[in-house]
Design a protein around this motif. Structure first.
Motif, PDB file in Angstrom:
ATOM      1  N   ASP A   3       3.856   3.164 -35.725  1.00 48.56           N
ATOM      2  CA  ASP A   3       4.601   3.595 -34.428  1.00 48.56           C
ATOM      3  C   ASP A   3       3.693   3.675 -33.151  1.00 48.56           C
ATOM      4  OD1 ASP A   3       6.988   3.038 -35.793  1.00 48.56           O
ATOM      5  OD2 ASP A   3       7.531   5.198 -36.356  1.00 48.56           O
ATOM      6  N   ALA A   4       2.611   4.610 -33.528  1.00 48.54           N
ATOM      7  CA  ALA A   4       1.935   4.659 -32.283  1.00 48.54           C
ATOM      8  C   ALA A   4       1.258   3.541 -31.654  1.00 48.54           C
ATOM      9  CB  ALA A   4       0.679   5.716 -32.799  1.00 48.54           C
ATOM     10  N   GLU A   5       0.728   2.793 -32.423  1.00 43.31           N
ATOM     11  CA  GLU A   5       0.105   1.514 -32.008  1.00 43.31           C
ATOM     12  C   GLU A   5       1.165   0.458 -31.211  1.00 43.31           C
ATOM     13  OE1 GLU A   5      -3.034  -0.310 -34.756  1.00 43.31           O
ATOM     14  OE2 GLU A   5      -1.205   0.379 -36.003  1.00 43.31           O
ATOM     15  N   LEU A   6       2.478   0.512 -31.838  1.00 42.41           N
ATOM     16  CA  LEU A   6       3.549  -0.210 -31.128  1.00 42.41           C
ATOM     17  C   LEU A   6       3.904   0.296 -29.611  1.00 42.41           C
ATOM     18  CD1 LEU A   6       5.690  -2.360 -31.294  1.00 42.41           C
ATOM     19  CD2 LEU A   6       7.163  -0.792 -32.551  1.00 42.41           C
ATOM     20  N   TRP A   7       3.802   1.948 -29.587  1.00 41.42           N
ATOM     21  CA  TRP A   7       4.170   2.495 -28.471  1.00 41.42           C
ATOM     22  C   TRP A   7       2.977   2.145 -27.550  1.00 41.42           C
ATOM     23  CZ3 TRP A   7       8.757   4.000 -26.746  1.00 41.42           C
ATOM     24  CH2 TRP A   7       9.839   4.350 -27.830  1.00 41.42           C
ATOM     25  N   ALA A   8       1.833   2.250 -27.941  1.00 46.83           N
ATOM     26  CA  ALA A   8       0.744   2.000 -26.868  1.00 46.83           C
ATOM     27  C   ALA A   8       0.863   0.707 -26.443  1.00 46.83           C
ATOM     28  CB  ALA A   8      -0.397   2.497 -27.677  1.00 46.83           C
ATOM     29  N   ASP A   9       0.954  -0.618 -27.367  1.00 50.42           N
ATOM     30  CA  ASP A   9       1.115  -1.862 -26.892  1.00 50.42           C
ATOM     31  C   ASP A   9       2.132  -2.100 -25.855  1.00 50.42           C
ATOM     32  OD1 ASP A   9       0.355  -4.704 -27.275  1.00 50.42           O
ATOM     33  OD2 ASP A   9       2.263  -4.756 -28.358  1.00 50.42           O
ATOM     34  N   ARG A  10       3.231  -1.333 -26.128  1.00 58.54           N
ATOM     35  CA  ARG A  10       4.415  -1.782 -25.284  1.00 58.54           C
ATOM     36  C   ARG A  10       4.593  -0.722 -24.047  1.00 58.54           C
ATOM     37  NH1 ARG A  10       8.698  -3.347 -29.753  1.00 58.54           N
ATOM     38  NH2 ARG A  10       7.673  -5.127 -30.294  1.00 58.54           N
ATOM     39  N   SER A  11       3.443   0.062 -23.848  1.00 60.59           N
ATOM     40  CA  SER A  11       3.448   1.207 -22.728  1.00 60.59           C
ATOM     41  C   SER A  11       2.824   0.366 -21.482  1.00 60.59           C
ATOM     42  CB  SER A  11       2.634   2.173 -23.011  1.00 60.59           C
ATOM     43  OG  SER A  11       2.517   2.955 -21.882  1.00 60.59           O
ATOM     44  N   ALA A  12       3.646   0.688 -20.480  1.00 62.75           N
ATOM     45  CA  ALA A  12       3.032   0.174 -18.911  1.00 62.75           C
ATOM     46  C   ALA A  12       1.781   0.704 -18.600  1.00 62.75           C
ATOM     47  CB  ALA A  12       4.147   0.366 -18.048  1.00 62.75           C
ATOM     48  N   ILE A  13       1.497   1.894 -19.021  1.00 65.25           N
ATOM     49  CA  ILE A  13       0.310   2.804 -18.806  1.00 65.25           C
ATOM     50  C   ILE A  13      -0.960   1.810 -19.563  1.00 65.25           C
ATOM     51  CG2 ILE A  13      -1.149   4.727 -19.535  1.00 65.25           C
ATOM     52  CD1 ILE A  13       1.737   6.292 -19.454  1.00 65.25           C
ATOM     53  N   THR A  14      -0.640   1.100 -20.501  1.00 69.54           N
ATOM     54  CA  THR A  14      -1.694   0.390 -21.341  1.00 69.54           C
ATOM     55  C   THR A  14      -2.211  -0.748 -20.630  1.00 69.54           C
ATOM     56  OG1 THR A  14      -0.750   1.321 -23.544  1.00 69.54           O
ATOM     57  CG2 THR A  14      -2.077  -0.947 -23.412  1.00 69.54           C
ATOM     58  N   HIS A  15      -1.243  -1.165 -19.816  1.00 69.58           N
ATOM     59  CA  HIS A  15      -1.541  -2.359 -19.059  1.00 69.58           C
ATOM     60  C   HIS A  15      -1.594  -2.174 -17.497  1.00 69.58           C
ATOM     61  CE1 HIS A  15      -0.369  -4.702 -22.843  1.00 69.58           C
ATOM     62  NE2 HIS A  15       0.277  -3.637 -22.887  1.00 69.58           N
ATOM     63  N   ALA A  16      -1.945  -1.000 -17.139  1.00 67.91           N
ATOM     64  CA  ALA A  16      -1.958  -0.760 -15.613  1.00 67.91           C
ATOM     65  C   ALA A  16      -3.118  -1.633 -15.230  1.00 67.91           C
ATOM     66  CB  ALA A  16      -2.028   0.610 -15.380  1.00 67.91           C
ATOM     67  N   SER A  17      -4.026  -1.803 -15.793  1.00 63.42           N
ATOM     68  CA  SER A  17      -5.174  -2.366 -15.192  1.00 63.42           C
ATOM     69  C   SER A  17      -4.845  -3.959 -15.007  1.00 63.42           C
ATOM     70  CB  SER A  17      -6.512  -2.326 -16.041  1.00 63.42           C
ATOM     71  OG  SER A  17      -5.986  -3.053 -17.320  1.00 63.42           O
ATOM     72  N   LYS A  18      -3.876  -4.363 -15.327  1.00 61.55           N
ATOM     73  CA  LYS A  18      -3.576  -5.765 -15.180  1.00 61.55           C
ATOM     74  C   LYS A  18      -2.783  -6.060 -13.922  1.00 61.55           C
ATOM     75  CE  LYS A  18      -3.737  -6.695 -20.063  1.00 61.55           C
ATOM     76  NZ  LYS A  18      -2.846  -7.168 -21.141  1.00 61.55           N
ATOM     77  N   LEU A  19      -2.110  -4.896 -13.095  1.00 58.66           N
ATOM     78  CA  LEU A  19      -1.373  -4.892 -12.050  1.00 58.66           C
ATOM     79  C   LEU A  19      -2.025  -6.001 -10.962  1.00 58.66           C
ATOM     80  CD1 LEU A  19       1.361  -3.952 -10.846  1.00 58.66           C
ATOM     81  CD2 LEU A  19      -0.173  -2.122  -9.562  1.00 58.66           C
ATOM     82  N   LYS A  20      -1.415  -6.998 -10.548  1.00 56.57           N
ATOM     83  CA  LYS A  20      -1.963  -7.800  -9.634  1.00 56.57           C
ATOM     84  C   LYS A  20      -1.108  -7.868  -8.389  1.00 56.57           C
ATOM     85  CE  LYS A  20      -4.284 -10.826 -12.737  1.00 56.57           C
ATOM     86  NZ  LYS A  20      -5.244  -9.813 -13.181  1.00 56.57           N
ATOM     87  N   ALA A  21       0.057  -7.789  -8.277  1.00 52.50           N
ATOM     88  CA  ALA A  21       0.974  -7.583  -7.129  1.00 52.50           C
ATOM     89  C   ALA A  21       1.033  -6.253  -6.747  1.00 52.50           C
ATOM     90  CB  ALA A  21       2.299  -8.231  -7.364  1.00 52.50           C
ATOM     91  N   HIS A  22       1.479  -6.174  -5.492  1.00 53.50           N
ATOM     92  CA  HIS A  22       1.695  -4.706  -4.928  1.00 53.50           C
ATOM     93  C   HIS A  22       2.864  -4.113  -5.708  1.00 53.50           C
ATOM     94  CE1 HIS A  22       2.555  -1.475  -1.908  1.00 53.50           C
ATOM     95  NE2 HIS A  22       1.002  -1.929  -1.507  1.00 53.50           N
ATOM     96  N   MET A  23       3.257  -2.919  -5.663  1.00 52.84           N
ATOM     97  CA  MET A  23       4.179  -2.533  -6.429  1.00 52.84           C
ATOM     98  C   MET A  23       4.860  -1.190  -5.729  1.00 52.84           C
ATOM     99  SD  MET A  23       3.950  -1.104 -10.338  1.00 52.84           S
ATOM    100  CE  MET A  23       5.460  -0.836 -11.601  1.00 52.84           C
TER     101      MET A  23
END
Length: 90
Positions: A3-23
């Motif tokens: 469960d912890a891995e699943l939550w981390a994988d689906r969390s926006a925080i995990t993928h914040a470094s991938k943000l390309k567009a202005h938000m």
């Protein structure tokens, strides 16, 4: 996957470094569905990744709102901020 891995994988925080567009983020501090700390943690992850508020993203908190605006004044305020953002960015 645990469960912890699943939550981390689906969390926006995990993928914040991938943000390309202005938000643009708006969040009510009294949101019972998505606690404010989740929005703040995402904002902080963007900053930790070197993104700058104003340059790469914009963040607004509403101290008197929950999960969306409940009254016409709050809705008007939110839509005006969003319209202003879109006018500046598009």
């Amino acid at each position: 996957m645990a469960d912890a891995e699943l939550w981390a994988d689906r969390s926006a925080i995990t993928h914040a470094s991938k943000l390309k567009a202005h938000m643009f983020m708006m969040h009510g501090t009294n949101d019972p569905r998505c606690p404010i700390n989740q929005a703040r943690d995402f904002r902080d992850a963007l900053i930790a990744d070197g993104k700058k508020e104003g340059e790469h993203f914009e963040y607004v908190e509403f101290s008197d709102e929950g999960h969306g605006s409940a009254d016409i004044a709050g809705k008007t305020r939110s839509y005006r901020l969003l319209a202003d953002y879109l006018e500046r960015r598009l």
